[in-house]
Design a protein around this motif. Structure first.
Motif, PDB file in Angstrom:
ATOM      1  N   ARG A  70      62.329  11.630  27.242  1.00  0.00           N
ATOM      2  CA  ARG A  70      63.568  12.129  26.666  1.00  0.00           C
ATOM      3  C   ARG A  70      63.291  13.472  25.995  1.00  0.00           C
ATOM      4  O   ARG A  70      62.267  13.629  25.321  1.00  0.00           O
ATOM      5  N   TYR A 122      66.903  11.714  29.964  1.00  0.00           N
ATOM      6  CA  TYR A 122      68.082  12.449  29.529  1.00  0.00           C
ATOM      7  C   TYR A 122      67.661  13.615  28.647  1.00  0.00           C
ATOM      8  O   TYR A 122      66.525  13.660  28.150  1.00  0.00           O
ATOM      9  N   CYS A 133      77.803  17.273  32.038  1.00  0.00           N
ATOM     10  CA  CYS A 133      77.727  15.958  32.691  1.00  0.00           C
ATOM     11  C   CYS A 133      78.275  16.019  34.115  1.00  0.00           C
ATOM     12  O   CYS A 133      77.739  15.380  35.027  1.00  0.00           O
ATOM     13  N   PRO A 157      70.891  13.718  33.182  1.00  0.00           N
ATOM     14  CA  PRO A 157      71.763  12.981  32.269  1.00  0.00           C
ATOM     15  C   PRO A 157      71.782  13.598  30.869  1.00  0.00           C
ATOM     16  O   PRO A 157      70.779  14.143  30.400  1.00  0.00           O
TER      17      PRO A 157
END
Length: 383
Positions: free
Chosen positions: A186, A212, A229, A235
């Motif tokens: 992440r 993400y 998005c 993501p």
């Protein structure tokens, strides 16, 4: 079951090292602790994140005054009562203060019912909660060393602070992917990018397959994150944009996130997080929990939330590895990259008075800005 006494104090537990991030440097975690006593003789404890001076001020002048006499079961009433006292105009100034008393009310209610909170919220959907290793450095070599330590400790999810400068973003992602292999990565930007920069950086970062990218744009720009998005493959997770229930409602309606990170301190309480998670569940969005270096009470609360919310499928953020101490002997233990859910009534942890006294403070320090860089301050977006 009514509250007859409310006591509170500030504590600051030091970190084992200074944490560097895009908004400054932190030397420890400052928390507001709350203890309530009920007419039945039960005691409840609460804790909240305390980064700015508004938190103790609102707690003392509004939350604690309104809370006396409340039934511990009426957490929804307390939240709306504080908003009705004028803070519907200023929710972000009130939510952290409300959260401390709301948590104490839940703790007392769980003790009265002789049940852990997760059972009061629908039961244990899971009894183990995975945690994400958290890194705070812009130095790729230091990052490599820290990631290896976390790997050896059993973590399988890794959260890396980026948002320092464009090339450093890529360097940190590259090192992380090299060290952790195919495990989850992440990347947290903390709102440092402009919309144009975000498009370019996400295109470059896609090669490193992040699980993400968190908070790529400043927190008010839901139109921008919705466009990200819809317009590219990486993501997007939102955290600072997702404080309140209404924030989360707007995010889901606009399609502005693929993941949402919740935080009871930023939402105004545990019940508000449960409601926000349900909104996300209805929209098919997984949720996680943001970390602000929780001490024992908040850590236990996080685990009860994670145990009982079905779509809380993301490994929760935690800064526990950086805490030099805590305020309770039965603090939830982090073992092999995860936690077990407390089994005792209420929160299931008991603070130690001597530890609280040891770390008691009267000021908030070490959250934003950086003493080593006089005159420097963060800007959002930065580049």
């Amino acid at each position: 079951m009514h509250i007859t006494q409310i006591d509170h104090c500030l504590v600051r537990v030091p970190f084992s090292e200074t944490i560097q991030w895009g908004s400054g440097a932190r030397v420890g975690t400052t928390r507001l602790l709350c203890k309530i006593t009920t007419d039945s003789g039960h005691v409840g404890w609460g804790e909240t994140l305390c980064l700015i001076d508004a938190v103790p001020a609102v707690f003392e002048k509004v939350v604690a005054k309104l809370g006396l006499g409340y039934p511990v079961s009426n957490v929804e009433g307390l939240y709306r009562h504080v908003l009705g006292a004028g803070y519907y105009h200023h929710k972000r100034a009130a939510v952290m203060a409300i959260a401390a008393l709301e948590m104490a009310m839940w703790d007392a209610f769980g003790k009265i019912c002789d049940q852990p909170l997760s059972r009061l919220w629908g039961g244990e959907w899971r009894n183990r909660v995975d945690a994400a290793a958290y890194t705070f450095t812009r130095d790729p070599k230091a990052l490599e060393s820290r990631l290896k330590q976390f790997l050896d400790a059993g973590y399988t999810t890794f959260k890396v602070k980026i948002g320092f400068d464009p090339e450093n973003d890529i360097a940190l992602a590259e090192v992380t992917r090299k060290v952790i292999g195919s495990l989850a990565m992440r990347l947290d930007v903390n709102g440092a990018w402009t919309p144009g920069r975000a498009k370019r950086q996400l295109r470059r970062l896609a090669a490193y397959d992040p699980a993400y990218v968190e908070q790529p744009l400043e927190l008010d720009d839901l139109i921008g994150t919705a466009a990200l998005c819809a317009g590219q493959s990486v993501p997007i997770a939102l955290d600072e944009s997702a404080y309140t229930l209404q924030d989360v409602g707007n995010i889901t309606r606009m399609g502005a996130a693929d993941y949402v990170l919740l935080d009871p301190h930023q939402a105004g309480g545990l019940w508000q997080v449960i409601k926000s998670a349900a909104v996300c569940e209805a929209a098919g969005l997984p949720v996680g929990l943001h970390s602000g270096a929780e001490l024992a009470l908040s850590q236990a609360a996080y685990l009860h939330l994670a145990a009982s919310i079905p779509n809380l499928t993301l490994a929760i953020d935690t800064e526990r590895a950086y805490l030099a101490d805590d305020i309770a002997p039965d603090t939830p233990s982090l073992v092999d990259g995860g936690f077990s859910v407390p089994e005792g009534p209420g929160l299931g942890v008991t603070p130690d008075a001597a530890q609280i006294d040891r770390y008691r403070v009267t000021t908030i320090e070490g959250a934003y800005l950086d003493p080593k860089r006089p005159g420097w301050f963060p800007t959002k977006p930065a580049y």
